[in-house]
Design a protein around this motif. Structure first.
Motif, short mmCIF file in Angstrom:
data_model
loop_
_atom_site.label_atom_id
_atom_site.label_comp_id
_atom_site.label_asym_id
_atom_site.label_seq_id
_atom_site.Cartn_x
_atom_site.Cartn_y
_atom_site.Cartn_z
N THR A 16 0.83 -1.20 0.00
CA THR A 16 0.00 0.00 0.00
C THR A 16 0.86 1.25 0.00
O THR A 16 0.56 2.23 -0.69
CB THR A 16 -0.94 0.00 1.22
N ALA A 17 1.96 1.23 0.75
CA ALA A 17 2.84 2.39 0.81
C ALA A 17 3.51 2.63 -0.54
O ALA A 17 3.78 3.78 -0.92
CB ALA A 17 3.90 2.18 1.89
N HIS A 19 2.14 2.14 -3.45
CA HIS A 19 1.15 2.69 -4.37
C HIS A 19 0.43 3.92 -3.82
O HIS A 19 -0.07 4.73 -4.59
CB HIS A 19 0.10 1.63 -4.71
N CYS A 20 0.36 4.01 -2.47
CA CYS A 20 -0.45 5.05 -1.82
C CYS A 20 -1.88 5.05 -2.38
O CYS A 20 -2.47 6.10 -2.65
CB CYS A 20 0.19 6.43 -1.96
N ASN A 21 -2.39 3.83 -2.55
CA ASN A 21 -3.72 3.67 -3.12
C ASN A 21 -4.23 2.29 -2.75
O ASN A 21 -3.61 1.28 -3.06
CB ASN A 21 -3.66 3.84 -4.64
N PHE A 52 -1.16 6.12 7.57
CA PHE A 52 -1.55 6.85 6.37
C PHE A 52 -2.49 7.99 6.73
O PHE A 52 -3.26 7.90 7.70
CB PHE A 52 -2.28 5.92 5.37
N ARG A 54 -5.64 9.78 5.15
CA ARG A 54 -6.63 9.60 4.11
C ARG A 54 -6.95 10.95 3.49
O ARG A 54 -7.38 11.88 4.20
CB ARG A 54 -7.92 8.98 4.67
N LEU A 59 -3.86 8.42 -0.69
CA LEU A 59 -3.24 8.28 0.61
C LEU A 59 -1.89 8.97 0.64
O LEU A 59 -1.24 9.15 -0.39
CB LEU A 59 -3.03 6.79 0.94
N ALA A 60 -1.47 9.32 1.85
CA ALA A 60 -0.13 9.85 2.07
C ALA A 60 0.39 9.25 3.36
O ALA A 60 -0.36 9.07 4.32
CB ALA A 60 -0.13 11.37 2.13
N LEU A 61 1.66 8.90 3.38
CA LEU A 61 2.26 8.34 4.59
C LEU A 61 2.38 9.40 5.67
O LEU A 61 2.77 10.55 5.40
CB LEU A 61 3.64 7.77 4.28
N GLN A 66 6.32 6.91 7.26
CA GLN A 66 7.59 7.12 6.57
C GLN A 66 8.75 6.46 7.31
O GLN A 66 9.68 5.94 6.69
CB GLN A 66 7.84 8.62 6.40
#
Length: 291
Positions: A16-17, A19-21, A52, A54, A59-61, A66
């Motif tokens: 997931t990290a 792709h951030c999706n 994450f 939302r 998404l963003a870490l 990180q």
């Protein structure tokens, strides 16, 4: 002591990290988007902080996410390395080789498999000319270039010897090839963009001119040889690699000069204590290279 997070959830976090999706992660993991979301939520609950943020566009870490990412990447890299190194190797020998040596190597490996079906070989081809056994799980590799000197087991196959080659039909065609100047009337086929091989040979031949006529570039030596055999033009080839083509009449040498470049082809292995099958294969290939 706090219980460790489950490994499947960490793997889901890693994908997931990357792709951030959630949707793309679910596609790669072959599970539903809801399952990805639940695993991430469960991991965040276990750790006690969000991984994450939302957002409307994905998404963003978070800062914690990180910090976790390189650690999780390292965990799975170690697992992958363990699978390769600790009892996970197939009995099949893993061999890597550059595409430029395929014209010579592939028929020999087919001959080997007929002789020794009990020692199967899986071949991986690449446009790279080297190998890094620290990060690549191969038992041996054919490399091209200068003599390897990195503590490897090295067996020399042959030196690179450059010479022009073409289809026999070009020799006595409408534009016969009888002297060096005749090269200017034909398309020259280059196995690389820098045209270094042709320039080196022409200089050694005392041609007194650089290739200025029609030309075509290819990404690999093998592609240039294939086009030359079809009568498209004249390629600069490696004499050591095209013996089968010369004997089979697919290619011929319009000029006798072969130019040694100082480079060569070497069979290398990372270990001093090699399996018996690998030792036999390397010795056999080295012997075949002498003929």
């Amino acid at each position: 002591m706090k219980r460790l997070p489950p490994l499947p959830a960490l793997h889901t976090f890693l994908v997931t990290a990357q792709h951030c999706n959630f949707t793309r992660a679910a596609q790669q993991l072959h599970i539903t988007q809801g399952a990805v979301s639940r695993q991430i939520a469960g991991l965040e609950e276990h750790l006690g902080y969000p991984l994450f943020q939302r957002q409307a566009r994905g998404l963003a870490l978070t800062r914690e996410g990180q910090d976790w990412l390189p650690r999780v990447q390292q965990i799975f890299a170690l697992v992958e390395q363990g699978v390769r190194e600790v009892g996970g190797r197939s009995s099949t020998l893993q061999l890597k080789a550059p595409t430029c040596v395929m014209r010579w190597l592939l028929p020999r490996l087919m001959e080997w498999q007929a002789l020794r079906p009990d020692v199967p070989v899986e071949l991986t081809t690449t446009v790279q000319h080297g190998v890094d056994f620290r990060h690549e799980g191969f038992d041996a590799a054919v490399v091209y270039g200068a003599v390897p000197n990195h503590g490897l087991q090295v067996r020399k196959l042959f030196d690179e010897q450059l010479t022009p080659v073409c289809a026999p039909s070009l020799l006595n065609g409408p534009l016969p090839l009888q002297q060096l100047q005749d090269l200017t009337r034909h398309m020259l086929l280059h196995p690389s963009r820098d045209e270094h091989d042709w320039r080196l040979w022409l200089q050694a031949a005392g041609a007194g001119f650089e290739p200025q006529g029609p030309k075509q570039h290819f990404e690999t030596l093998d592609m240039a040889m294939a086009m030359a055999s079809q009568g498209t033009g004249i390629a600069i080839g490696d004499w050591a690699l095209i013996g089968d083509d010369l004997r089979g009449g697919r290619l011929c040498m319009p000029f006798g000069l072969k130019v040694t470049t100082g480079k060569g082809y070497y069979l290398v292995s990372p270990s001093k204590t090699m399996a018996a099958g690998l030792v036999e294969l390397m010795e056999w290939l080295q012997e075949r290279a002498r003929h």
